[in-house]
Every structure is written in structure tokens, then in C-alpha cells.
Design a protein around this motif. Structure first.
Motif, short mmCIF file in Angstrom:
data_model
loop_
_atom_site.label_atom_id
_atom_site.label_comp_id
_atom_site.label_asym_id
_atom_site.label_seq_id
_atom_site.Cartn_x
_atom_site.Cartn_y
_atom_site.Cartn_z
N PHE A 158 59.42 -34.44 -17.53
CA PHE A 158 59.18 -33.98 -18.89
C PHE A 158 58.88 -32.48 -18.90
CE2 PHE A 158 58.48 -38.46 -20.20
CZ PHE A 158 59.25 -38.45 -21.35
N VAL A 159 58.10 -31.99 -17.94
CA VAL A 159 57.77 -30.57 -17.90
C VAL A 159 59.03 -29.74 -17.63
CG1 VAL A 159 56.50 -28.79 -16.63
CG2 VAL A 159 55.36 -30.93 -17.26
N ALA A 160 59.84 -30.16 -16.67
CA ALA A 160 61.08 -29.42 -16.36
C ALA A 160 62.00 -29.38 -17.57
CB ALA A 160 61.78 -30.06 -15.16
N TRP A 161 62.17 -30.51 -18.23
CA TRP A 161 63.04 -30.58 -19.42
C TRP A 161 62.51 -29.67 -20.52
CZ3 TRP A 161 62.38 -34.15 -23.95
CH2 TRP A 161 63.51 -34.17 -24.77
N SER A 162 61.21 -29.61 -20.67
CA SER A 162 60.61 -28.77 -21.72
C SER A 162 60.74 -27.29 -21.38
CB SER A 162 59.14 -29.15 -21.91
OG SER A 162 59.02 -30.45 -22.46
N LYS A 163 60.60 -26.95 -20.12
CA LYS A 163 60.69 -25.54 -19.74
C LYS A 163 62.11 -25.00 -19.87
CE LYS A 163 56.79 -24.78 -16.65
NZ LYS A 163 56.38 -24.19 -15.35
N SER A 164 63.10 -25.87 -19.73
CA SER A 164 64.50 -25.41 -19.79
C SER A 164 65.10 -25.53 -21.19
CB SER A 164 65.34 -26.25 -18.82
OG SER A 164 65.39 -27.61 -19.23
N ALA A 165 64.29 -25.92 -22.18
CA ALA A 165 64.82 -26.30 -23.50
C ALA A 165 65.62 -25.18 -24.17
CB ALA A 165 63.65 -26.71 -24.41
N ARG A 166 66.70 -25.60 -24.81
CA ARG A 166 67.53 -24.70 -25.62
C ARG A 166 68.28 -25.54 -26.64
NH1 ARG A 166 70.77 -21.27 -22.77
NH2 ARG A 166 69.45 -21.46 -20.92
N PRO A 167 68.56 -25.02 -27.85
CA PRO A 167 69.39 -25.78 -28.79
C PRO A 167 70.81 -25.92 -28.24
CG PRO A 167 68.21 -23.98 -29.89
CD PRO A 167 68.09 -23.75 -28.42
N TRP A 168 71.41 -27.08 -28.44
CA TRP A 168 72.78 -27.30 -27.98
C TRP A 168 73.78 -27.15 -29.11
CZ3 TRP A 168 72.93 -32.17 -24.28
CH2 TRP A 168 72.17 -31.88 -23.13
N VAL A 169 73.35 -27.31 -30.35
CA VAL A 169 74.27 -27.29 -31.49
C VAL A 169 74.04 -26.07 -32.36
CG1 VAL A 169 75.08 -28.54 -33.54
CG2 VAL A 169 74.39 -29.83 -31.49
N SER A 170 72.83 -25.88 -32.81
CA SER A 170 72.50 -24.80 -33.74
C SER A 170 72.19 -23.51 -32.98
CB SER A 170 71.29 -25.18 -34.59
OG SER A 170 71.52 -26.40 -35.27
N ALA A 171 72.30 -22.39 -33.70
CA ALA A 171 71.87 -21.12 -33.13
C ALA A 171 70.35 -21.12 -33.00
CB ALA A 171 72.31 -19.97 -34.03
N PRO A 172 69.80 -20.44 -32.00
CA PRO A 172 68.34 -20.40 -31.86
C PRO A 172 67.70 -19.85 -33.13
CG PRO A 172 69.40 -19.54 -29.89
CD PRO A 172 70.48 -19.73 -30.91
N PRO A 173 66.76 -20.57 -33.74
CA PRO A 173 66.16 -20.12 -35.00
C PRO A 173 65.18 -18.98 -34.78
CG PRO A 173 65.11 -22.14 -34.28
CD PRO A 173 66.22 -21.88 -33.31
N ALA A 219 59.88 -28.52 -27.65
CA ALA A 219 60.14 -28.48 -29.09
C ALA A 219 59.84 -27.09 -29.65
CB ALA A 219 59.29 -29.54 -29.80
N ALA A 220 58.72 -26.51 -29.24
CA ALA A 220 58.37 -25.16 -29.72
C ALA A 220 59.41 -24.15 -29.27
CB ALA A 220 56.99 -24.78 -29.19
N ARG A 221 59.93 -24.34 -28.07
CA ARG A 221 60.93 -23.39 -27.57
C ARG A 221 62.21 -23.45 -28.40
NH1 ARG A 221 59.69 -24.01 -22.68
NH2 ARG A 221 58.66 -22.02 -22.41
N VAL A 222 62.73 -24.65 -28.70
CA VAL A 222 63.97 -24.72 -29.47
C VAL A 222 63.74 -24.36 -30.93
CG1 VAL A 222 64.95 -26.46 -27.94
CG2 VAL A 222 63.78 -27.18 -30.01
N GLN A 223 62.50 -24.48 -31.41
CA GLN A 223 62.19 -24.12 -32.80
C GLN A 223 61.90 -22.63 -32.95
OE1 GLN A 223 62.13 -25.99 -35.57
NE2 GLN A 223 62.05 -28.11 -34.89
N GLY A 224 61.95 -21.87 -31.86
CA GLY A 224 61.71 -20.43 -31.94
C GLY A 224 60.25 -20.06 -32.00
#
Length: 409
Positions: free
Chosen positions: A359-374, A316-321
Motif C-alpha cells: 500500500f505504501v509503495a502504491w501510494s508513493k508512486s501514485a499518478r492519474p492515468w486518465v485525467s491531467a494532474p489537477p 489519493a492526495a498525490r493524484v488530487q494535487g
């Protein structure tokens, strides 16, 4: 005697080396795609050996989550590659989706709900299917993605509440957030087009904009009054909050909300970060000032900290910038989780709980799919948060050397 002295010296060196490795892992975040791919190699092996059925015996969505997170991580990695180099990730994600789109995948869910099998099952599978379409727009998943998106939107449009049922008589707002994010993904992948003829009509609104806007308005009217966040559970008939916001669901909500409405997501994320961080980067299950015990949603709590919420907040922190918090949580996971590396695989906690690795792998690879990275909120985690842990690691190393020398004398 000499051999015992050598063994003691070797043990002291091993302990010092382990402490050094842990210190490096704590301060140097390892979210390299190659590392995540080694995790996926371990998970693929475990899934082929029946780990998803084992996970199902532990909690109600164990089978589902293990396959879903594996597939979503493959999509994340594929989106980071050029379009012509995604074949491996695409094949793996389709394999995971096929496992979800099966009798075993649907087994815990009720076919009589609206939409069928409930919003949890339909929302997560639609999100994964949409991710596969993002990797391969011309693939066979596009038609099913269109049909399922239309059915989800119809269910939201007809409901008096923004929070649809995941199980009979039970609704969790996080599940509806995932489903709404999948509709936003549809609108990104299939944007409307203006009439190219001279004097043609203006570009129409995205297909599901009205549904998403209506959902946002309804969700904002039903926030948890204690925190101002989306509640953990809601009344299935009205959507009214019936349980305070909790870390296990908020960490998921913050991961997906940025792809629904970036402005609302930024406001919600700041509140979440303020109310659920007791010390350092760890995430509480209950907001500060609220006591509670662990359950099937959160897992066991350690001094109020939820290990699952902490792991998911990494993504979550990663996709939230929020790079500082994401890196801190990555380092914390790589110390507390004691990852074991081989040339081809990586596993956490000796591989005894594969869903944790997922869960760890999914979190480490996180990226927004719709919005631009904030751009992300201002950092609120002091740079020295890790000093107490580094001090403990240094103490362990010094003590092992001292003890070895004392015994030698």
C-alpha cells in the motif's frame, strides 16, 4: 568499566542518530522512484516466498491486493519512463496480472455474479490490464481489455443501481468506482475517430461515456446523507446507502474518482479532507462526530485513526494535487513505519506485513492515468503540524545524552 562507558556512549550516539534520521524523514518526503523500486524488490521476494497466501489468511482479499498493488505500482513507475524504457515494469506487471488471472486469484469470488466473479475482482483486474495496455498498446492484453470492458459496461447498463455486487448480496461503492475508472481508461486509450472524408461525420462520443455519465448521475443520487460522500456500503438491490462513509473506502475512492470525473472528485475530496482529519495529516476511519470500531476493512484503529486509510490517502492526495498533505503523509509513514534500507531493498515495520509495504509503495508512486494532474485544493495543513513530533524526537536525543552522562558520573 571503560568498556561499559564506551557502550553507553555508543548507545547514546545511536539513539541521537536515529532521532536525527527520523526528523529528516519527517520533513523531507521520500517518494523517489528509486526508493519505490527497492520496496518492490522486497515485495517481489516476499511474493515468490508465498506472502500472498499468508495475506489471504489475514483478510478476504489479501492474496489479491498484494499482487494487484505490486502490479499497479510497476505500471505507475513505467508510465513515468519513456516508452522505450518500460520493459522491466511491463514484465513485472504482467507477472502480477497472471497471478490474479488464476484459480488462486479468483478463489474468494463468486463466478455466478454479474459480472462474473463480481465487480471487485473484475474492476481491479481490468484497471491493471488497462495499465499494462497503456504501457504497451500493441501487447496481447488489448483484446482482453476490450472484452472485459464491454462486459463491465453491460453489467452497469443493465443494473438498477450504480453499485454492483462484489460478493453475493453485498456491494461497496468503492469497487464500482474502480471499475468505472477502468472504462474511462479504455476511452482514453481507444478514442473514437472522425470520418476523414470531406463532409464526413463528426467525431462520435467515447464508447463508454454514456455508461460513465449514467453511473455518475446514479451515484450522486445515493450519497451518504451524513457526509455527502459515497457511502461505505450500499444496498445491493437499490444502491441506497446502508453504512456511513468511512476512511478505508473513501481513501480508495478519492484515488480513483479523479480519473472518473475531476470536477466531482475535487468536490468530494474537499469534503473528505474536512471530515476525516482529526489532527495533523492522519486519517480517521469514521468521520468526525461518528464513533465506531475497527473491523476487517479498516484494521485496528489507534485513537480512531485508520493506518490503512492514512497510507492510501497518501496516494489519493498525490493524484488530487494536494502536495502538502501527500508530503506530510509520506514523512509520517517514513517515521512511524521505521523503514529498513539495504542497497537493494526497503521494508517497513521490519517487513512483517508485506501488504502494508504494498500500500505504501502504491501510494508513493501514485499518478492519474486518465485525467491531467489537477491543480489541487488550497492547502489546509499548517506547516507546523510536525513540530510536536520533532519536539519528541529532540527530547529523546537529549534524554539519551543526559542518561549516558549521568551513568558515566
Amino acid at each position: 568499566m571503560r568498556i561499559f562507558r564506551m557502550l553507553r556512549a555508543g548507545l547514546a550516539v545511536a539513539v541521537c542518530l536515529g532521532a536525527l534520521i527520523a526528523a529528516v524523514r519527517l520533513v523531507v518526503a521520500d517518494d523517489n522512484p528509486a526508493s519505490v523500486r527497492r520496496q518492490l524488490a522486497f515485495l517481489r521476494s516476499e511474493l515468490e516466498s508465498g506472502a500472498a497466501h499468508d495475506a489471504q489468511a489475514m483478510f478476504p482479499e489479501g492474496y489479491f491486493f498484494l499482487y494487484a498493488l505490486y502490479g499497479l505500482t510497476e505500471v505507475d513507475l513505467g508510465l513515468g519512463r519513456p516508452p522505450g524504457e518500460r520493459a522491466g515494469e511491463l514484465t513485472a506487471a504482467r507477472w502480477a496480472l497472471a497471478a490474479l488471472d488464476s484459480a488462486d486469484g479468483r478463489a474468494p469470488f463468486d463466478a455466478g455474479l454479474t459480472p462474473s466473479y463480481g465487480v471487485f475482482y473484475r474492476g481491479w483486474t481490468n484497471w491493471l490490464r488497462g495499465g499494462i495496455v497503456a504501457l504497451d498498446p500493441s501487447g496481447p492484453e488489448a483484446a482482453r481489455f476490450e472484452r472485459d470492458s464491454a462486459e463491465l459496461a453491460a453489467a452497469f447498463d443493465a443494473a438498477p443501481t450504480p453499485f454492483l455486487a462484489a460478493y453475493p448480496g453485498q456491494a461497496w461503492p468503492v469497487d464500482s468506482t474502480v471499475a468505472i475508472a477502468s472504462l474511462r481508461l479504455y476511452d482514453k486509450l481507444f478514442p473514437p475517430h472522425a470520418d476523414p472524408a470531406p463532409g464526413g461525420r463528426a467525431t462520435p462520443a467515447p464508447r463508454y461515456r454514456a455508461t460513465v455519465d449514467r453511473w455518475l448521475a446514479g451515484a450522486k443520487e445515493r450519497l451518504d446523507p451524513a457526509t455527502g460522500l459515497l457511502p461505505h456500503r450500499a444496498d445491493v438491490a437499490t444502491g441506497a446507502p446502508i453504512e456511513v462513509a468511512r476512511g478505508s473506502s473513501q481513501s480508495m475512492i478519492q484515488r480513483f474518482l479523479v480519473d472518473v470525473d475531476p470536477a466531482f472528485a475535487a468536490q468530494q475530496y474537499r469534503v473528505f479532507r474536512e471530515r476525516f482529519r482529526p489532527w495533523g495529516p492522519a486519517i480517521r476511519e469514521f468521520p468526525t462526530g461518528v464513533a465506531g470500531a475497527g473491523d476487517v476493512d479498516s484494521g485496528p484503529l489507534v485513537l480512531g485513526v485508520s493506518l490503512s486509510a492514512t497510507a492510501v490517502t497518501m496516494g489519493a492526495a498525490r493524484v488530487q494535487g494536494d502536495g502538502r498533505l501527500a508530503d506530510a503523509l509520506t514523512g509520517l509513514a517514513d517515521v512511524a513505519g521505521v523503514p529498513i534500507d539495504t542497497p537493494h531493498a526497503r521494508r517497513y515495520a521490519f517487513g512483517v506485513l508485506p501488504v502494508g509495504d504494498a500500500f505504501v509503495a502504491w501510494s508513493k508512486s501514485a499518478r492519474p492515468w486518465v485525467s491531467a494532474p489537477p491543480a489541487g485544493p488550497p492547502p489546509d495543513l499548517a506547516w507546523w503540524w510536525c513540530l510536536p513530533i520533532l519536539t519528541v524526537l529532540l527530547g529523546i536525543a537529549i534524554f539519551s545524552i543526559f542518561l549516558s552522562g549521568l551513568r558515566a558520573r
